[in-house]
Design an enzyme around this catalytic site. Structure first.
Site, mmCIF file in Angstrom:
data_model
loop_
_atom_site.group_PDB
_atom_site.id
_atom_site.type_symbol
_atom_site.label_atom_id
_atom_site.label_comp_id
_atom_site.label_asym_id
_atom_site.label_seq_id
_atom_site.Cartn_x
_atom_site.Cartn_y
_atom_site.Cartn_z
ATOM 1 C CE LYS A 22 -1.972 1.429 4.280
ATOM 2 N NZ LYS A 22 -1.518 3.156 4.310
ATOM 3 C CG ASN A 23 2.146 2.790 3.069
ATOM 4 O OD1 ASN A 23 0.591 2.991 3.397
ATOM 5 N ND2 ASN A 23 3.006 2.293 5.088
ATOM 6 N NE ARG A 93 -2.369 12.282 8.020
ATOM 7 C CZ ARG A 93 -1.922 13.218 8.432
ATOM 8 N NH1 ARG A 93 -3.243 14.030 9.292
ATOM 9 N NH2 ARG A 93 -0.766 14.294 8.501
ATOM 10 C CB CYS A 117 -4.757 10.281 12.056
ATOM 11 S SG CYS A 117 -3.743 9.635 12.138
ATOM 12 N NE ARG A 122 0.451 10.077 9.944
ATOM 13 C CZ ARG A 122 -0.046 9.297 9.477
ATOM 14 N NH1 ARG A 122 -1.389 8.752 10.093
ATOM 15 N NH2 ARG A 122 0.432 8.878 8.607
ATOM 16 N N PRO A 123 1.653 16.482 11.413
ATOM 17 C CG PRO A 123 3.657 17.510 11.977
ATOM 18 C CD PRO A 123 2.224 17.102 12.354
ATOM 19 C CB VAL A 124 2.012 17.992 5.793
ATOM 20 C CG1 VAL A 124 1.610 16.796 5.624
ATOM 21 C CG2 VAL A 124 1.071 19.366 5.843
ATOM 22 C CG LEU A 126 9.257 18.490 8.667
ATOM 23 C CD1 LEU A 126 9.742 17.600 8.657
ATOM 24 C CD2 LEU A 126 10.653 19.745 8.729
ATOM 25 C CG ASP A 307 3.284 1.472 9.615
ATOM 26 O OD1 ASP A 307 2.223 2.060 10.188
ATOM 27 O OD2 ASP A 307 3.673 1.555 8.570
ATOM 28 C CB VAL A 329 7.136 6.662 14.898
ATOM 29 C CG1 VAL A 329 6.908 7.374 13.800
ATOM 30 C CG2 VAL A 329 8.830 6.260 14.385
ATOM 31 N NE ARG A 399 -7.741 4.396 4.987
ATOM 32 C CZ ARG A 399 -6.921 5.406 5.966
ATOM 33 N NH1 ARG A 399 -7.275 5.451 7.075
ATOM 34 N NH2 ARG A 399 -6.015 5.700 5.532
#
Ligand code: EPU
Length: 420
Positions: A22-23, A93, A117, A122-124, A126, A307, A329, A399
């Protein structure tokens, strides 16, 4: 909302085929925005998140064609606008992954700002600051990241303050079409970053160092189409291995990549599993033994993956001895703990650590899935419960796990989906 009903107490035994990652598939689908040629993506997993990414591309005007072998052909030549609406971003996300490619290829992008979430804030920031450093003009207003660039992005030296997987992927994709050289330092080393880089290279990009903490990209004027097969999912692989270990069973995972699972396999061996590997398969056998508790500390690759943390928590729940699970993390990734305690587990959360003392057996109970990997851990807990476990809100599991009940059934589990 669908639920999963599990009758625990069965030892898993048999073989399964592992799906595409998935990732890795999500950034690769976003990378199709970097060319107007057709990109064929093979080995796409059948997951809700993949459908969401295809829907996101679709709402920009980009169609996809699925062939008889379920390969997907995508061409961004029909793009009508460069925006990712909140309705889709809030359900996934990873939609943020279209930001870099849209900006690099079409010079503009409007992407809804993802909120927090279930596992952390979980900011973005960067992603945004690196693109600004490459010359993008970015404002965040009305809940949207509004980005544009005059001409092309410019290559530069970027030091990532934190190791971020999708942040590295966004900048990597953007840099393939920038003017000059981009160096990403403190880059994420996850195998999915390498898989994306390999796809970009097949599209004509010049990338060196993917898989190390310094990635060097020499920008090209254009990229072209290609046909690329997504790598196998290491987290799906690990989840089934742990499920087999927890039930004292035996399993062979086929079409996988043992070389991406070193940290996980070594913890499974410490838990008492007998493991053999080939080039594309892993076999685990507990010889009917109860697992031993293990201690893990999550960190970016190649260390132990966040994960897989929840699934090891489930393993420890019924193991002999006491193990500690340290999450470094994400700040809030222990939502499964209270659910497992409702099933009779003995777990105590202390800050970013959960101390788990194994009990001989869990008691089945109605439980609630809160995020993708937490849901997988509850399935494992249900499999080792002494009666029925009913897991609510399993849309989280759909998902990221392809046909989980069919695959579990093929291993002998008594599990079924209840539609409601
Ligand atoms: N972070 C920042 N600022 C940023 C970006 C990240 O502070 O701009 C922080 C995050 O808040 C977090 C840490 O950096 O504390 C690492 O987050 P990262 O950005 O690496 O996570 P991600 O890219 O959003 C991907 C996976 C996750 C996986 C993490 C960590 C995808 C689509 N998602 O998320 O997968 O847990 O890396 O390995 O690749 C899952 O599949 O269940 C899942 C959550």
């Amino acid at each position: 909302m669908d639920k999963l009903l599990i009758q625990g107490g069965i030892r898993l035994s048999g073989e399964i085929r592992i799906a595409g990652a998935k990732n890795s598939a999500l950034p690769i689908l976003a990378a199709t925005l970097l060319t107007t040629d057709t990109v064929q993506v093979r080995n796409l997993p059948h997951l809700y998140d993949i459908t969401t990414m295809l829907e996101l591309l679709g709402c920009m005007g980009i169609e996809h064609v699925v062939d008889a072998k379920l390969n997907v052909d995508i061409s961004s030549s029909s793009i009508k606008h460069c925006s990712a609406p909140y309705d889709l971003v809030k359900t996934m996300r990873a939609s943020i992954l279209v930001l870099g490619p849209l900006l690099a290829h079409f010079g503009k992008a409007e992407v809804a700002l993802p909120g927090g979430c279930a596992i952390g804030s979980r900011p973005v920031n960067l992603h945004i600051s690196a693109l600004q450093k490459m010359g993008a003009d970015i404002v965040v207003e009305d809940g949207y990241i509004k980005a544009s660039v005059d001409g092309r992005l410019k290559g530069c030296h970027i030091f990532m303050d934190m190791c971020t997987v999708t942040g590295t992927e966004n900048i990597l994709m953007a840099a393939t079409l920038a003017i000059g050289q981009t160096v990403i330092e403190n880059a994420a080393r996850e195998p999915e970053v390498v898989d994306l880089a390999n796809c970009l290279i097949a599209m004509g990009a010049d990338i060196k160092g993917a898989g190390t903490d310094t990635i060097v990209i020499n920008g090209k004027d254009r990229l072209h189409g290609c046909s690329y097969a997504v790598m196998p999912d290491r987290i799906e692989t690990g989840t089934y291995l742990i499920a087999a270990a927890a039930t004292r069973g035996r399993i062979k995972c086929k079409d996988t990549r043992p070389d991406t699972l070193d940290a996980v396999l070594s913890k499974l061996q410490e838990a008492g599993a007998d493991i053999s590997v080939g080039e594309d398969w892993i076999e685990l056998d507990m010889h009917g033994r109860r697992p031993k508790a293990v201690s893990v500390r999550t960190a970016p690759y190649p260390a132990f993956p966040t994960d897989m943390q929840a699934q090891f928590t489930a393993l420890n729940a019924i193991a002999t001895g006491t193990g500690s699970i340290i999450e470094t993390v994400f700040e809030n990734r222990f939502m499964h703990v209270q659910e497992m305690n409702r099933m009779g587990a003995n777990m105590v959360v202390q800050g970013n650590t959960v101390i788990v003392t194994g009990v001989p057996v869990l008691k089945g109970a109605p439980v609630m899935a809160t995020d993708l990997r937490a849901s997988a851990s509850l399935v494992i807990a249900g499999l080792v419960g002494d009666n029925e476990t009913l897991i609510d809100r399993i849309y989280h599991i759909d998902r990221g796990y392809e046909c989980i009940e069919e695959k579990m059934q093929s291993l002998g589990a008594i599990i079924r989906r209840i539609h409601s």
